[in-house]
Design a protein around this motif. Structure first.
Motif, PDB file in Angstrom:
ATOM      1  N   SER A 106     -23.841   1.201   5.811  1.00  0.00           N
ATOM      2  CA  SER A 106     -23.447   0.019   5.038  1.00  0.00           C
ATOM      3  C   SER A 106     -24.428  -0.222   3.912  1.00  0.00           C
ATOM      4  O   SER A 106     -25.535   0.342   3.883  1.00  0.00           O
ATOM      5  N   VAL A 107     -24.011  -1.064   2.998  1.00  0.00           N
ATOM      6  CA  VAL A 107     -24.955  -1.648   2.053  1.00  0.00           C
ATOM      7  C   VAL A 107     -25.815  -2.656   2.819  1.00  0.00           C
ATOM      8  O   VAL A 107     -25.475  -3.047   3.937  1.00  0.00           O
ATOM      9  N   ALA A 108     -26.927  -3.056   2.235  1.00  0.00           N
ATOM     10  CA  ALA A 108     -27.704  -4.151   2.819  1.00  0.00           C
ATOM     11  C   ALA A 108     -27.009  -5.461   2.478  1.00  0.00           C
ATOM     12  O   ALA A 108     -26.633  -5.694   1.325  1.00  0.00           O
ATOM     13  N   ARG A 109     -26.819  -6.301   3.490  1.00  0.00           N
ATOM     14  CA  ARG A 109     -26.163  -7.592   3.276  1.00  0.00           C
ATOM     15  C   ARG A 109     -27.098  -8.713   3.723  1.00  0.00           C
ATOM     16  O   ARG A 109     -26.900  -9.364   4.733  1.00  0.00           O
ATOM     17  N   ASP A 110     -28.146  -8.932   2.922  1.00  0.00           N
ATOM     18  CA  ASP A 110     -29.110  -9.978   3.241  1.00  0.00           C
ATOM     19  C   ASP A 110     -28.529 -11.367   3.064  1.00  0.00           C
ATOM     20  O   ASP A 110     -29.153 -12.367   3.453  1.00  0.00           O
ATOM     21  N   ASP A 114     -26.367 -12.374  10.086  1.00  0.00           N
ATOM     22  CA  ASP A 114     -26.695 -11.245  10.964  1.00  0.00           C
ATOM     23  C   ASP A 114     -26.778  -9.928  10.204  1.00  0.00           C
ATOM     24  O   ASP A 114     -26.841  -8.853  10.816  1.00  0.00           O
ATOM     25  N   GLY A 115     -26.782  -9.991   8.883  1.00  0.00           N
ATOM     26  CA  GLY A 115     -26.889  -8.779   8.080  1.00  0.00           C
ATOM     27  C   GLY A 115     -25.708  -7.836   8.200  1.00  0.00           C
ATOM     28  O   GLY A 115     -25.775  -6.687   7.765  1.00  0.00           O
ATOM     29  N   GLY A 116     -24.621  -8.309   8.790  1.00  0.00           N
ATOM     30  CA  GLY A 116     -23.447  -7.469   8.985  1.00  0.00           C
ATOM     31  C   GLY A 116     -23.415  -6.760  10.325  1.00  0.00           C
ATOM     32  O   GLY A 116     -22.544  -5.917  10.580  1.00  0.00           O
ATOM     33  N   ALA A 117     -24.337  -7.106  11.228  1.00  0.00           N
ATOM     34  CA  ALA A 117     -24.426  -6.429  12.522  1.00  0.00           C
ATOM     35  C   ALA A 117     -23.125  -6.534  13.321  1.00  0.00           C
ATOM     36  O   ALA A 117     -22.715  -5.584  13.991  1.00  0.00           O
ATOM     37  N   SER A 118     -22.474  -7.692  13.255  1.00  0.00           N
ATOM     38  CA  SER A 118     -21.239  -7.879  14.022  1.00  0.00           C
ATOM     39  C   SER A 118     -20.131  -6.950  13.536  1.00  0.00           C
ATOM     40  O   SER A 118     -19.317  -6.472  14.336  1.00  0.00           O
ATOM     41  N   ILE A 119     -20.089  -6.660  12.236  1.00  0.00           N
ATOM     42  CA  ILE A 119     -19.090  -5.736  11.698  1.00  0.00           C
ATOM     43  C   ILE A 119     -19.400  -4.306  12.147  1.00  0.00           C
ATOM     44  O   ILE A 119     -18.492  -3.530  12.460  1.00  0.00           O
ATOM     45  N   PHE A 120     -20.663  -3.953  12.190  1.00  0.00           N
ATOM     46  CA  PHE A 120     -21.055  -2.655  12.748  1.00  0.00           C
ATOM     47  C   PHE A 120     -20.541  -2.528  14.180  1.00  0.00           C
ATOM     48  O   PHE A 120     -19.940  -1.515  14.561  1.00  0.00           O
ATOM     49  N   ALA A 121     -20.793  -3.555  14.982  1.00  0.00           N
ATOM     50  CA  ALA A 121     -20.398  -3.515  16.392  1.00  0.00           C
ATOM     51  C   ALA A 121     -18.889  -3.389  16.542  1.00  0.00           C
ATOM     52  O   ALA A 121     -18.393  -2.597  17.358  1.00  0.00           O
TER      53      ALA A 121
END
Length: 295
Positions: A106-110, A114-121
């Protein structure tokens, strides 16, 4: 970071231009599903070879990064996209490609809590629903050191947890934006504490002015946090706005670094001028699994 290399690229820096049917098919599919790949966005030199072999690295959370690392060609700015249906589309594309090993970055989503962690999961889970036998590797940002965000990803149980340290400690602040050398090591350490059975992986680029002993120290630092897989490649300047190449590392040096890495206990070391983080990723998961079985 020094002056620009004036001589032409050496003969060992070669790109295979094989934009045949598989390449065009994958490109069309990605556009039809409104998906991004790091292969395209980061201008990876291996895109033709990998796509010809029906291998691609999905890039989720949009195509605009909140950071402006001085080596990376991905667009930077303020993202406006957060597509909750993206995990399902990635899984559909992986199923259509009949992948045995899927890499998701992913791109960094600061800008996200959660920085996009839930979408990763959710992406890991969606791929597993569509392709139960497909291994899933995630290449994650540092989530600004957010331990809870990392836990979300680890709870989804990726087959490989990848986070790139990118360069040696001395050059880290000059090369990366916001990311910190020690924070990257801490992320890899925490991921092992959360689940020691999930192999970890990291990557560095060479040719930015690092010294040989600094490369070896980076290997030692990664092994100190039980990192299992390492990839080492040549930095190539994506545009005049990015850091200059200070040196082209020879294939012989890359071969020697592979030996150094394996001697230090990495289960797999991919080292070569054109190597990138996801290059031959399907082979790396097998090496990591074999190493765990030996232990």
């Amino acid at each position: 970071m020094g002056s620009k290399v004036k001589e032409p690229k050496p003969e060992w820096i070669k790109i295979k231009l094989t934009a045949g049917e598989p390449y065009q098919e994958i490109k069309t599919m990605m556009r039809s599903k409104t998906l991004h790949t790091v292969c395209e966005e980061a201008r990876c030199p291996n895109i033709y070879e990998c796509w010809a072999n029906r291998t691609a690295t999905f890039m989720i959370l949009g195509d605009i990064c909140t950071r402006a690392c001085r080596f990376c060609a991905v667009n930077t700015g303020l993202p406006t996209e957060l597509d909750l249906q993206e995990p399902e589309r990635v899984a559909e594309a992986a199923e259509q490609m009949n992948l045995q090993h899927c890499v998701v970055t992913s791109v960094a989503r600061d800008d996200l809590t959660d920085g996009g962690a839930s979408i990763f999961a959710e992406t890991i889970k969606a791929i597993r629903r569509k392709l139960p036998l497909c291994s899933v590797e995630v290449l994650i940002p540092d989530f600004l050191g957010n331990k809870e965000a990392l836990q979300i990803v680890m709870d989804a149980k990726p087959d490989i947890l990848n986070h790139n340290i990118e360069t040696v400690e001395r050059l880290s602040d000059q090369v990366r934006a916001k990311a910190k050398y020690e924070r990257s090591l801490e992320l890899l350490k925490r991921s092992k504490e959360m689940n020691p059975d999930i192999p970890t992986k990291s990557s560095i680029m060479l040719g930015l002015g690092e010294e040989w002993d600094e490369i070896l120290q980076t290997m030692d630092d990664l092994r100190a946090v039980d990192c299992n897989i390492m990839t080492i490649g040549q930095y190539l300047q994506p545009s005049d706005k990015h850091l200059y190449v200070k040196r082209y590392v020879t294939p012989e040096e890359f071969a020697e670094l592979k030996k150094e890495g394996l001697a230090r206990g990495f289960s797999h070391v991919e080292s070569g001028p054109m190597v990138r983080s996801s290059y031959h990723a399907h082979e790396q998961v097998k090496s990591a699994a074999n190493a765990n079985n030996v232990v």
